[in-house]
Design an enzyme around this catalytic site. Structure first.
Site, PDB file in Angstrom:
ATOM      1  N   CYS A 169       1.868   6.185  -7.683  1.00  0.00           N
ATOM      2  CA  CYS A 169       2.439   7.141  -6.086  1.00  0.00           C
ATOM      3  C   CYS A 169       2.904   8.321  -6.583  1.00  0.00           C
ATOM      4  O   CYS A 169       2.279   9.563  -7.399  1.00  0.00           O
ATOM      5  CB  CYS A 169       3.334   6.542  -5.271  1.00  0.00           C
ATOM      6  SG  CYS A 169       2.939   7.489  -3.806  1.00  0.00           S
ATOM      7  N   HIS A 228       0.317   1.434  -3.641  1.00  0.00           N
ATOM      8  CA  HIS A 228       1.823   0.200  -4.412  1.00  0.00           C
ATOM      9  C   HIS A 228       0.775  -0.681  -3.656  1.00  0.00           C
ATOM     10  O   HIS A 228       0.102  -1.347  -3.240  1.00  0.00           O
ATOM     11  CB  HIS A 228       2.837   0.957  -3.422  1.00  0.00           C
ATOM     12  CG  HIS A 228       3.575   1.984  -3.739  1.00  0.00           C
ATOM     13  ND1 HIS A 228       4.068   2.112  -3.962  1.00  0.00           N
ATOM     14  CD2 HIS A 228       3.104   3.379  -2.365  1.00  0.00           C
ATOM     15  CE1 HIS A 228       4.987   3.293  -4.736  1.00  0.00           C
ATOM     16  NE2 HIS A 228       4.441   4.045  -2.939  1.00  0.00           N
TER      17      HIS A 228
END
Length: 485
Positions: A331, A428
């Site tokens: 991310c 994630h």
């Protein structure tokens, strides 16, 4: 169906509120009751994507799991994600509405309270019991005005409160009595009893203190919970306090503890892996050699990238790669790997741009709209199944995307460098699946990783907690408070 509400408040942050709520949810769900967790306002950088496509605190997702439910935005209607010392992104019913400084948010609490009461009312119509987690402490005098997180909420819905304190910190009786003294009379009357958390030792030596506390306050001690060594529940926000003993560890993984690190629960499968020597590297620490470095998510990517450079990480990463080490960015960490990072709208701070680490041929532009979705697909490395979730505001473009890291149902994701040493992804939960974790560790140099089943480990932690509550908590009193007796 109308639910009865019970609230758990703490004398301090990290007193055990999240843990007690998760345990109570599992205890009640075991009996076949329809129970849901609720946290009016959460301030945390660990979050989860919900079944209705929103974002809530990670602790409420764990509590939903304890109930046997998919997480929903009504379980945490107000989420604050700090992006500076004085400001945060404000998320209402799962959607980001604005970045606000603390003083402005104080005025906004009237709007936030409406969202809180709407969500609570919906849960009450659907479930038999709602177990509520407070935030911080109800005795924070400067936050009492327009409070929506603790007694302000409890008073608004007229629910009983259990007060939990952590004896491992020391001063547990002062914490409990002092908290009561700082409450109003109606708020004190609302406290139905105490729970003492993380006790180690001979309970007989504590008994005189418990007797004094009950005589002094006129309120019962509902339970003394033992210190559960090695208990794993995904953290609400703070980095783990306990190191895991690893006699067989031989593979070294490092994660820089960024000032605005987000979703560090991504790394729990690595941290708990018996063959991995895992280390969060904090400010001022000098990282040693590693086999794998992972750059984590961040709520303030440009600021945290500047911190990395100030801490000497850029030189450390380049040396790590020269010696054949592997690097993964997740991310915000993925965005740092590119050539440039642009924030024209001031999504995470003052508008502007900065150079990235230049390890992947791509650039990222932050946009106000956040991508929120649960996803599944395969690793581009070898086709191994992978699943997880996306929470990001970045739009990433560049030549490196022709070598994706993942092939998701929604399309390709991330990138791998030409030399195969660097990988970036928006996913994630990258390591949650045992087979995906095995494949990534093999790529990084750990053969035959035999990663433990992380889903089973999470379930075992919740069950162990519920077993402990059934043994050490006055559940008959809990039933009376919920009107279940």
């Amino acid at each position: 169906m109308t639910a009865t509400t019970l609230m758990v408040q703490g004398t301090t942050s990290d007193a055990g509120k999240s843990t007690l709520v998760a345990g109570l949810c599992r205890v009640l769900a075991r009996r076949g009751l329809q129970v849901a967790p609720f946290k009016p306002q959460n301030m945390a950088l660990n979050s989860a994507v919900t079944v209705d496509g929103g974002e809530i605190g990670r602790a409420q997702a764990v509590q939903a799991q304890a109930c046997g439910l998919a997480p929903h935005t009504d379980m945490n209607p107000v989420l604050l994600k700090p992006n500076s010392d004085t400001g945060a992104q404000v998320i209402i019913h799962g959607r980001a509405v604005a970045n606000m400084e603390a003083a402005f948010y104080h005025d906004y609490k009237r709007v936030a309270m409406t969202a809180v009461l709407e969500s609570h009312a919906r849960l009450c119509r659907q479930y038999q019991a709602v177990i509520v987690e407070g935030a911080g402490s109800p005795a924070e005098i400067n936050l009492r005005d327009r409070d929506i997180a603790n007694m302000g909420f409890a008073e608004a819905v007229d629910c009983p409160v259990i007060l939990i304190a952590d004896i491992d910190r020391g001063g547990v009786f002062a914490h409990l009595v002092g908290t009561l003294e700082l409450l109003s009379e109606s708020e004190r009357d609302r406290v139905a009893g105490f729970v003492i958390n993380r006790f180690r030792g001979d309970i007989a030596l504590l008994q005189s203190g418990l007797d004094w506390l009950e005589a002094r306050t006129g309120k019962p001690v509902l339970g003394v919970l033992p210190y559960l060594h090695g208990l794993h529940l995904e953290a609400e926000d703070a980095l783990p306090r306990e190191a895991q003993p690893k006699p067989a560890a031989s593979f070294r993984v490092q994660v820089p503890a960024l000032p605005h690190i987000s979703n560090h629960t991504d790394f729990d499968p690595l941290r708990l892996h018996p063959r991995i020597e895992f280390e969060y590297i904090g400010p001022g620490a000098t990282p040693g050699p590693a086999d794998l470095i992972v750059l984590p998510g961040s709520k303030s990517v440009r600021s945290d990238l500047a911190w990395l450079r100030d801490q000497g990480w850029e030189a450390h990463i380049r040396r790590h790669l020269r010696y054949g080490g592997k690097l993964i960015g997740v991310c915000g960490g993925y965005q740092m790997l590119g050539n440039r990072l642009h924030d024209p709208h001031g999504v995470e701070g003052a508008p502007g741009s900065c150079d990235g680490l230049g390890l992947l041929a791509l650039e990222t532009r932050l946009e106000p709209h956040k991508q929120l979705r649960n996803v599944a697909g395969v690793l581009a490395l070898d086709g191994t199944p992978v699943r997880g979730y996306e929470i990001h505001a970045g739009v990433t473009e560049g030549a490196a995307l022709t070598r994706p890291a993942l092939k998701l149902e929604q399309g390709p994701d991330g990138a791998v460098s030409e030399d195969g040493q660097v990988m970036g992804t928006y996913l994630h939960g990258l390591f949650d699946s045992s087979v995906a974790c095995d494949s990534l560790l093999c790529w990084a140099g750990l053969m035959d990783a035999a990663t433990p089943d992380y889903d089973a480990l999470r379930e075992a932690g919740i069950d162990r907690l519920a077993d402990t509550l059934e043994q050490h908590l006055d559940l008959a009193a809990i039933d009376r408070l919920l009107g279940l007796d």
